[in-house]
Design a protein around this motif. Structure first.
Motif, mmCIF file in Angstrom:
data_model
loop_
_atom_site.group_PDB
_atom_site.id
_atom_site.type_symbol
_atom_site.label_atom_id
_atom_site.label_comp_id
_atom_site.label_asym_id
_atom_site.label_seq_id
_atom_site.Cartn_x
_atom_site.Cartn_y
_atom_site.Cartn_z
ATOM 1 N N LEU A 44 10.060 4.175 -0.510
ATOM 2 C CA LEU A 44 8.816 3.718 -1.136
ATOM 3 C C LEU A 44 9.121 3.491 -2.604
ATOM 4 O O LEU A 44 9.201 4.443 -3.384
ATOM 5 C CB LEU A 44 7.706 4.750 -0.963
ATOM 6 N N GLY A 45 9.292 2.229 -2.985
ATOM 7 C CA GLY A 45 9.697 1.941 -4.360
ATOM 8 C C GLY A 45 11.030 2.604 -4.645
ATOM 9 O O GLY A 45 12.032 2.348 -3.977
ATOM 10 N N ASP A 219 3.084 6.626 -6.031
ATOM 11 C CA ASP A 219 3.120 5.310 -6.674
ATOM 12 C C ASP A 219 4.504 5.133 -7.292
ATOM 13 O O ASP A 219 4.852 5.824 -8.248
ATOM 14 C CB ASP A 219 2.039 5.214 -7.747
ATOM 15 N N SER A 223 4.821 0.174 -5.230
ATOM 16 C CA SER A 223 4.389 0.520 -3.876
ATOM 17 C C SER A 223 3.630 1.836 -3.890
ATOM 18 O O SER A 223 3.967 2.755 -4.652
ATOM 19 C CB SER A 223 5.604 0.646 -2.945
ATOM 20 N N GLN A 224 2.608 1.939 -3.037
ATOM 21 C CA GLN A 224 1.789 3.141 -2.975
ATOM 22 C C GLN A 224 1.670 3.635 -1.536
ATOM 23 O O GLN A 224 1.776 2.857 -0.580
ATOM 24 C CB GLN A 224 0.384 2.872 -3.532
ATOM 25 N N LEU A 225 1.426 4.928 -1.416
ATOM 26 C CA LEU A 225 1.212 5.570 -0.117
ATOM 27 C C LEU A 225 0.393 6.825 -0.351
ATOM 28 O O LEU A 225 0.577 7.521 -1.357
ATOM 29 C CB LEU A 225 2.549 5.915 0.540
ATOM 30 N N LEU A 271 -3.177 0.268 2.211
ATOM 31 C CA LEU A 271 -2.163 1.269 1.887
ATOM 32 C C LEU A 271 -1.721 2.030 3.131
ATOM 33 O O LEU A 271 -2.547 2.377 3.983
ATOM 34 C CB LEU A 271 -2.701 2.284 0.871
ATOM 35 N N TYR A 285 -1.329 2.923 9.193
ATOM 36 C CA TYR A 285 -2.277 2.153 8.394
ATOM 37 C C TYR A 285 -3.674 2.295 9.007
ATOM 38 O O TYR A 285 -3.818 2.726 10.148
ATOM 39 C CB TYR A 285 -1.884 0.680 8.343
ATOM 40 N N HIS A 298 2.748 2.930 11.978
ATOM 41 C CA HIS A 298 3.822 2.212 11.294
ATOM 42 C C HIS A 298 4.859 1.729 12.294
ATOM 43 O O HIS A 298 5.186 2.436 13.252
ATOM 44 C CB HIS A 298 4.483 3.151 10.280
ATOM 45 N N GLN A 301 7.349 -1.816 8.715
ATOM 46 C CA GLN A 301 6.933 -2.341 7.414
ATOM 47 C C GLN A 301 7.665 -1.673 6.248
ATOM 48 O O GLN A 301 8.080 -2.324 5.290
ATOM 49 C CB GLN A 301 5.420 -2.172 7.218
ATOM 50 N N LEU A 302 7.831 -0.355 6.334
ATOM 51 C CA LEU A 302 8.424 0.391 5.223
ATOM 52 C C LEU A 302 9.951 0.455 5.306
ATOM 53 O O LEU A 302 10.593 1.089 4.475
ATOM 54 C CB LEU A 302 7.834 1.802 5.171
#
Length: 304
Positions: A44-45, A219, A223-225, A271, A285, A298, A301-302
């Motif tokens: 994630l980021g 964050d 990207s956020q989760l 998100l 999601y 999921h 996507q990630l």
């Protein structure tokens, strides 16, 4: 055109018993039974995010826990539509590890030290590597792994939890809380909603399930989760129908309002979320559906 000679046909027929024997040999492999991988990791980021399966168990009579304010007929209709039984449910217990690059942060500690440390080891971590333990709320399946016997399970960690949550449980006289968390008070930072645990991890009030239950927004790199913990406890009987009462919600009206607010935010913003009790690996999601919501697990996507 290829011609099949009598000799070739006889040779093929003679080989059939050996082929059958080979098939029988393969069929003799042992039955392995159902299983799940103990961890799931994605990016994630700039963060590594890993969910770990600290435990799973089957529970009978799920309407004793979910949908307490609806009829058995309505509960069955919804369950049938989702292809899940009404006489039992599978519970999952899913702590999350976030590697920020500077610190290794563990969200919740599972039912026991044994289950959580085993899943940690499978994911490539040891308890002494954990820098921060964030406790979303004080239910036993979230604080059970804080200690291993009388010793802290994570010897090098500092602790973070919501101030409202800790204060409420301090006044309850709960044996598990008193044994697990009270002794760690001097090592714990108490925060309000909106405060940062560390760079890129922010607390979000999600009260109702417990008096000071928190979710946490990650964050990183645009990207956020959301690490949602227990603001919603089942992908159908709680998330899809946020007004259905849940036995373990201490303030059921507030919990329903919190579900609607956070689920609406997730659906609007697209998100991803991690839910502590969502179907393993607990990442998915939310989309709106009628007056309620729908959980979308999921896929890849990630991974992209």
């Amino acid at each position: 055109m290829t011609r099949l000679t009598r000799r070739a046909a006889l040779a093929g027929a003679a080989a059939l018993p050996f082929a059958a024997a080979a098939v029988r040999t393969h069929a003799a492999a042992p039955m392995m039974g159902a299983s799940n991988p103990p961890y799931n990791r994605f990016r994630l980021g700039e963060f590594d995010v890993t969910t770990i399966l600290a435990g799973t168990r089957t529970v009978g009579d799920p309407q004793n826990i979910f949908g307490m304010n609806v009829s058995p007929e309505a509960f069955k209709e919804v369950s049938d539509a989702a292809h899940i039984p009404t006489d039992q449910a599978q519970f999952f217990f899913t702590p999350t590890i976030v590697n920020t690059g500077a610190e290794l942060v563990l969200f919740d500690t599972g039912l026991s030290a044994e289950g959580t440390t085993a899943a940690l080891a499978a994911a490539g971590y040891t308890p002494d590597m954990i820098d921060v333990v964030v406790i979303t709320h004080m239910h036993g399946d979230h604080i059970g792994g804080v200690t291993n016997g009388d010793a802290p399970t994570f010897p090098n960690a500092r602790y973070v939890t919501g101030s409202a949550e800790f204060d409420a449980w301090s006044a309850m006289g709960n044996d598990t809380f008193d044994a697990k968390m009270k002794p760690l008070a001097e090592q714990t930072t108490f925060i309000p909603g909106g405060a940062d645990v560390t760079g890129g991890i922010t607390a979000m009030e999600a009260f109702g399930h417990t008096p000071g239950h928190m979710a946490y927004l990650l964050d990183s790199g645009g990207s956020q989760l959301l690490i949602g913990a227990d603001f919603t406890n089942h992908y159908v009987w709680s998330l899809a129908y946020p007004d259905w009462e849940v036995k373990f919600d201490m303030d059921k009206e507030m919990a329903a309002r919190t579900r609607r607010k956070i689920l609406g935010m997730l659906a609007t913003d697209g998100l991803p979320m991690i839910g502590y009790h969502m179907p393993w690996p607990a990442v998915g999601y939310v989309e709106t559906r009628g007056d309620g919501f729908h959980y979308v697990p999921h896929s890849y996507q990630l991974m992209l």
